[in-house]
Design a protein around this motif. Sequence first.
Motif, PDB file in Angstrom:
ATOM      1  N   PRO A  10       0.830  -1.198   0.000  1.00 56.05           N
ATOM      2  CA  PRO A  10       0.000   0.000   0.000  1.00 56.05           C
ATOM      3  C   PRO A  10       0.864   1.248   0.000  1.00 56.05           C
ATOM      4  CG  PRO A  10      -0.203  -1.212   2.095  1.00 56.05           C
ATOM      5  CD  PRO A  10       0.545  -2.077   1.143  1.00 56.05           C
ATOM      6  N   GLY A  11       0.600   2.168  -0.917  1.00 56.25           N
ATOM      7  CA  GLY A  11       1.359   3.423  -0.967  1.00 56.25           C
ATOM      8  C   GLY A  11       2.601   3.345  -1.837  1.00 56.25           C
ATOM      9  N   ALA A  12       2.846   2.226  -2.481  1.00 53.82           N
ATOM     10  CA  ALA A  12       4.065   2.074  -3.299  1.00 53.82           C
ATOM     11  C   ALA A  12       4.045   2.991  -4.524  1.00 53.82           C
ATOM     12  CB  ALA A  12       4.226   0.619  -3.735  1.00 53.82           C
ATOM     13  N   VAL A  53     -14.626  -4.574   5.698  1.00 53.46           N
ATOM     14  CA  VAL A  53     -13.349  -5.288   5.501  1.00 53.46           C
ATOM     15  C   VAL A  53     -12.249  -4.304   5.103  1.00 53.46           C
ATOM     16  CG1 VAL A  53     -12.191  -7.034   4.086  1.00 53.46           C
ATOM     17  CG2 VAL A  53     -14.538  -7.418   4.845  1.00 53.46           C
ATOM     18  N   MET A  54     -12.557  -3.405   4.179  1.00 48.85           N
ATOM     19  CA  MET A  54     -11.545  -2.460   3.689  1.00 48.85           C
ATOM     20  C   MET A  54     -11.096  -1.512   4.797  1.00 48.85           C
ATOM     21  SD  MET A  54     -13.028  -1.446  -0.038  1.00 48.85           S
ATOM     22  CE  MET A  54     -11.635  -0.542  -0.680  1.00 48.85           C
ATOM     23  N   ASP A  55     -12.037  -1.006   5.581  1.00 50.10           N
ATOM     24  CA  ASP A  55     -11.657  -0.038   6.619  1.00 50.10           C
ATOM     25  C   ASP A  55     -10.725  -0.664   7.649  1.00 50.10           C
ATOM     26  OD1 ASP A  55     -12.946   1.998   5.406  1.00 50.10           O
ATOM     27  OD2 ASP A  55     -14.752   1.917   6.646  1.00 50.10           O
ATOM     28  N   LEU A  59      -8.064  -8.105   3.385  1.00 51.77           N
ATOM     29  CA  LEU A  59      -8.393  -8.328   1.981  1.00 51.77           C
ATOM     30  C   LEU A  59      -9.847  -8.778   1.842  1.00 51.77           C
ATOM     31  CD1 LEU A  59      -5.298 -10.174   0.417  1.00 51.77           C
ATOM     32  CD2 LEU A  59      -5.780  -7.726   0.579  1.00 51.77           C
ATOM     33  N   VAL A  60     -10.496  -8.303   0.811  1.00 55.86           N
ATOM     34  CA  VAL A  60     -11.841  -8.747   0.440  1.00 55.86           C
ATOM     35  C   VAL A  60     -11.691 -10.164  -0.157  1.00 55.86           C
ATOM     36  CG1 VAL A  60     -13.737  -8.191  -1.157  1.00 55.86           C
ATOM     37  CG2 VAL A  60     -12.584  -6.368   0.100  1.00 55.86           C
ATOM     38  N   THR A  61     -12.771 -10.953  -0.149  1.00 60.40           N
ATOM     39  CA  THR A  61     -12.625 -12.351  -0.593  1.00 60.40           C
ATOM     40  C   THR A  61     -12.215 -12.453  -2.064  1.00 60.40           C
ATOM     41  OG1 THR A  61     -14.923 -12.525  -1.303  1.00 60.40           O
ATOM     42  CG2 THR A  61     -14.452 -13.141   0.984  1.00 60.40           C
ATOM     43  N   ILE A  64     -15.114 -12.291  -4.643  1.00 60.20           N
ATOM     44  CA  ILE A  64     -15.648 -10.972  -5.027  1.00 60.20           C
ATOM     45  C   ILE A  64     -14.725 -10.282  -6.028  1.00 60.20           C
ATOM     46  CG2 ILE A  64     -16.123  -8.619  -4.187  1.00 60.20           C
ATOM     47  CD1 ILE A  64     -17.332  -9.857  -1.683  1.00 60.20           C
ATOM     48  N   VAL A  65     -13.421 -10.234  -5.720  1.00 63.70           N
ATOM     49  CA  VAL A  65     -12.539  -9.458  -6.619  1.00 63.70           C
ATOM     50  C   VAL A  65     -12.336 -10.154  -7.964  1.00 63.70           C
ATOM     51  CG1 VAL A  65     -11.301  -8.019  -4.966  1.00 63.70           C
ATOM     52  CG2 VAL A  65     -10.471 -10.290  -5.416  1.00 63.70           C
ATOM     53  N   ILE A  66     -12.290 -11.479  -7.953  1.00 64.31           N
ATOM     54  CA  ILE A  66     -12.145 -12.178  -9.242  1.00 64.31           C
ATOM     55  C   ILE A  66     -13.394 -11.920 -10.092  1.00 64.31           C
ATOM     56  CG2 ILE A  66     -12.013 -14.473 -10.338  1.00 64.31           C
ATOM     57  CD1 ILE A  66     -10.275 -15.314  -7.848  1.00 64.31           C
ATOM     58  N   ALA A 201      12.172   6.398  -5.812  1.00 64.41           N
ATOM     59  CA  ALA A 201      12.638   7.476  -6.690  1.00 64.41           C
ATOM     60  C   ALA A 201      11.495   8.466  -6.947  1.00 64.41           C
ATOM     61  CB  ALA A 201      13.113   6.865  -8.013  1.00 64.41           C
ATOM     62  N   ASP A 202      11.852   9.619  -7.574  1.00 59.27           N
ATOM     63  CA  ASP A 202      10.811  10.603  -7.916  1.00 59.27           C
ATOM     64  C   ASP A 202       9.780   9.975  -8.857  1.00 59.27           C
ATOM     65  OD1 ASP A 202      12.084  12.477  -6.501  1.00 59.27           O
ATOM     66  OD2 ASP A 202      12.974  13.528  -8.216  1.00 59.27           O
ATOM     67  N   ILE A 203       8.577  10.515  -8.845  1.00 56.44           N
ATOM     68  CA  ILE A 203       7.501   9.965  -9.679  1.00 56.44           C
ATOM     69  C   ILE A 203       7.943   9.867 -11.144  1.00 56.44           C
ATOM     70  CG2 ILE A 203       5.165  10.438 -10.585  1.00 56.44           C
ATOM     71  CD1 ILE A 203       4.478  11.556  -7.768  1.00 56.44           C
TER      72      ILE A 203
HETATM   73  P1  AP5 Z   1      -6.053  -0.443  -2.966  1.00 56.84           P
HETATM   74  O1  AP5 Z   1      -6.918   0.695  -3.332  1.00 56.84           O
HETATM   75  O2  AP5 Z   1      -5.511  -1.328  -4.032  1.00 56.84           O
HETATM   76  O3  AP5 Z   1      -4.902   0.118  -2.058  1.00 56.84           O
HETATM   77  P2  AP5 Z   1      -3.408  -0.361  -1.814  1.00 56.84           P
HETATM   78  O4  AP5 Z   1      -2.865  -1.536  -2.520  1.00 56.84           O
HETATM   79  O5  AP5 Z   1      -3.346  -0.401  -0.334  1.00 56.84           O
HETATM   80  O6  AP5 Z   1      -2.607   0.717  -2.512  1.00 56.84           O
HETATM   81  P3  AP5 Z   1      -2.812   2.215  -2.381  1.00 56.84           P
HETATM   82  O7  AP5 Z   1      -3.917   2.697  -3.265  1.00 56.84           O
HETATM   83  O8  AP5 Z   1      -2.903   2.585  -0.914  1.00 56.84           O
HETATM   84  O9  AP5 Z   1      -1.404   2.754  -2.864  1.00 56.84           O
HETATM   85  P4  AP5 Z   1      -0.758   2.890  -4.299  1.00 56.84           P
HETATM   86  O10 AP5 Z   1       0.350   1.906  -4.419  1.00 56.84           O
HETATM   87  O11 AP5 Z   1      -1.779   2.928  -5.386  1.00 56.84           O
HETATM   88  O12 AP5 Z   1      -0.103   4.335  -4.081  1.00 56.84           O
HETATM   89  P5  AP5 Z   1      -0.519   5.764  -4.680  1.00 56.84           P
HETATM   90  O13 AP5 Z   1      -0.153   5.837  -6.104  1.00 56.84           O
HETATM   91  O14 AP5 Z   1      -1.906   6.151  -4.268  1.00 56.84           O
HETATM   92  O15 AP5 Z   1      -6.811  -1.407  -1.943  1.00 56.84           O
HETATM   93  C1  AP5 Z   1      -7.546  -0.907  -0.846  1.00 56.84           C
HETATM   94  C2  AP5 Z   1      -8.245  -2.058  -0.138  1.00 56.84           C
HETATM   95  O16 AP5 Z   1      -9.177  -2.691  -1.056  1.00 56.84           O
HETATM   96  C3  AP5 Z   1      -7.366  -3.213   0.344  1.00 56.84           C
HETATM   97  O17 AP5 Z   1      -6.802  -2.947   1.614  1.00 56.84           O
HETATM   98  C4  AP5 Z   1      -8.376  -4.372   0.371  1.00 56.84           C
HETATM   99  O18 AP5 Z   1      -9.225  -4.298   1.496  1.00 56.84           O
HETATM  100  C5  AP5 Z   1      -9.214  -4.114  -0.864  1.00 56.84           C
HETATM  101  N1  AP5 Z   1      -8.680  -4.763  -2.087  1.00 56.84           N
HETATM  102  C6  AP5 Z   1      -8.224  -4.127  -3.202  1.00 56.84           C
HETATM  103  N2  AP5 Z   1      -7.822  -5.024  -4.133  1.00 56.84           N
HETATM  104  C7  AP5 Z   1      -8.012  -6.253  -3.576  1.00 56.84           C
HETATM  105  C8  AP5 Z   1      -7.750  -7.567  -4.038  1.00 56.84           C
HETATM  106  N3  AP5 Z   1      -7.195  -7.803  -5.244  1.00 56.84           N
HETATM  107  N4  AP5 Z   1      -8.055  -8.606  -3.225  1.00 56.84           N
HETATM  108  C9  AP5 Z   1      -8.614  -8.392  -2.010  1.00 56.84           C
HETATM  109  N5  AP5 Z   1      -8.871  -7.149  -1.502  1.00 56.84           N
HETATM  110  C10 AP5 Z   1      -8.568  -6.087  -2.280  1.00 56.84           C
HETATM  111  O19 AP5 Z   1       0.557   6.672  -3.885  1.00 56.84           O
HETATM  112  C11 AP5 Z   1       0.441   6.860  -2.474  1.00 56.84           C
HETATM  113  C12 AP5 Z   1       0.875   8.308  -2.128  1.00 56.84           C
HETATM  114  O20 AP5 Z   1       2.265   8.466  -2.416  1.00 56.84           O
HETATM  115  C13 AP5 Z   1       0.143   9.383  -2.947  1.00 56.84           C
HETATM  116  O21 AP5 Z   1      -0.107  10.476  -2.126  1.00 56.84           O
HETATM  117  C14 AP5 Z   1       1.147   9.754  -4.076  1.00 56.84           C
HETATM  118  O22 AP5 Z   1       1.008  11.104  -4.487  1.00 56.84           O
HETATM  119  C15 AP5 Z   1       2.486   9.508  -3.389  1.00 56.84           C
HETATM  120  N6  AP5 Z   1       3.516   9.006  -4.309  1.00 56.84           N
HETATM  121  C16 AP5 Z   1       3.345   8.027  -5.269  1.00 56.84           C
HETATM  122  N7  AP5 Z   1       4.516   7.793  -5.893  1.00 56.84           N
HETATM  123  C17 AP5 Z   1       5.440   8.600  -5.296  1.00 56.84           C
HETATM  124  C18 AP5 Z   1       6.853   8.805  -5.503  1.00 56.84           C
HETATM  125  N8  AP5 Z   1       7.540   8.101  -6.422  1.00 56.84           N
HETATM  126  N9  AP5 Z   1       7.487   9.703  -4.731  1.00 56.84           N
HETATM  127  C19 AP5 Z   1       6.804  10.421  -3.769  1.00 56.84           C
HETATM  128  N10 AP5 Z   1       5.472  10.285  -3.541  1.00 56.84           N
HETATM  129  C20 AP5 Z   1       4.797   9.382  -4.292  1.00 56.84           C
END
Ligand code: AP5
Length: 221
Positions: A10-12, A53-55, A59-61, A64-66, A201-203
């Motif tokens: 998350p946040g990658a 589940v998300m809050d 992980l959601v089942t 559902i996601v498939i 690294a930078d975006i």
């Molecule tokens: P989901 O929405 O997929 O969230 P996540 O994987 O936790 O990923 P994030 O959206 O938090 O981060 P990201 O990698 O997209 O980063 P972002 O680009 O926003 O899932 C949410 C929930 O849904 C899960 O917890 C689960 O419950 C459920 N779910 C979803 N898919 C599922 C599945 N397949 N199976 C089961 N459950 C599922 O960037 C983050 C921040 O960093 C931003 O502010 C951005 O501006 C900044 N940033 C990005 N890149 C850089 C950089 N290079 N340098 C500096 N800052 C940066």
Amino acid sequence: MTNLILLGPPGAGKGTQARLLVESRGMVQLSTGDMLRDARSSGTEMGRRVAEVMDQGHLVTDEIVIGLIRERLNAGGAGGGYIFDGFPRTLPQADALGALMGELGQRIDHVIAMQVDDEALVDRVSGRSTCGTCGEVYHDRTRPIPGDGRCVTCGGTTFKRRGDDNADSLRVRLLAYYKQTSPLVGYYHAKGLLRGVDGLADIADVSAAIAAILDGTAGPG
Ligand code: AP5
């Protein structure tokens, strides 16, 4: 057509990079997180269960996601290829995706693992906001909302923070990543599809590294 999986905790930066690829290459972003957030605001019983589940950060089942991904793939319309963002996240999801792509006569071409450390993730997630109209992603420090309060992409003026972007939920999300999703690194490495990029690294530099992989100009590694 190129089909790509963005893998990372998350946040990658998966969503940020996926949106840039949509703009630059006309690819279609399939984010299960976004699909589930749509489902939770639908007011249905399924949406209510998904929201809980998300809050909590779990992980959601798989079922559902498939189902959500199957529906989108069957609808077609991705001439530029698909970016799978946040899917697959478990081994059964990875197997299901392989089977679905096979049924459509398609395949996964690249799996890109975005490498970041946990400390950076806390900062990224706690500073994130998104445009309420188009979903453009911002960060309080590294990509702030413009001074005039208008989204750079659509001009929207409402911005929101996610309910699961808090320290408790992030801890659970990270644990879920290490336990359930990180085995996919080995899974796709064994298939010869995995490449890594430095997600710290930078975006723009991350985008360039991804482009080099897609264009076949990246060095080995
Ligand atoms: P989901 O929405 O997929 O969230 P996540 O994987 O936790 O990923 P994030 O959206 O938090 O981060 P990201 O990698 O997209 O980063 P972002 O680009 O926003 O899932 C949410 C929930 O849904 C899960 O917890 C689960 O419950 C459920 N779910 C979803 N898919 C599922 C599945 N397949 N199976 C089961 N459950 C599922 O960037 C983050 C921040 O960093 C931003 O502010 C951005 O501006 C900044 N940033 C990005 N890149 C850089 C950089 N290079 N340098 C500096 N800052 C940066």
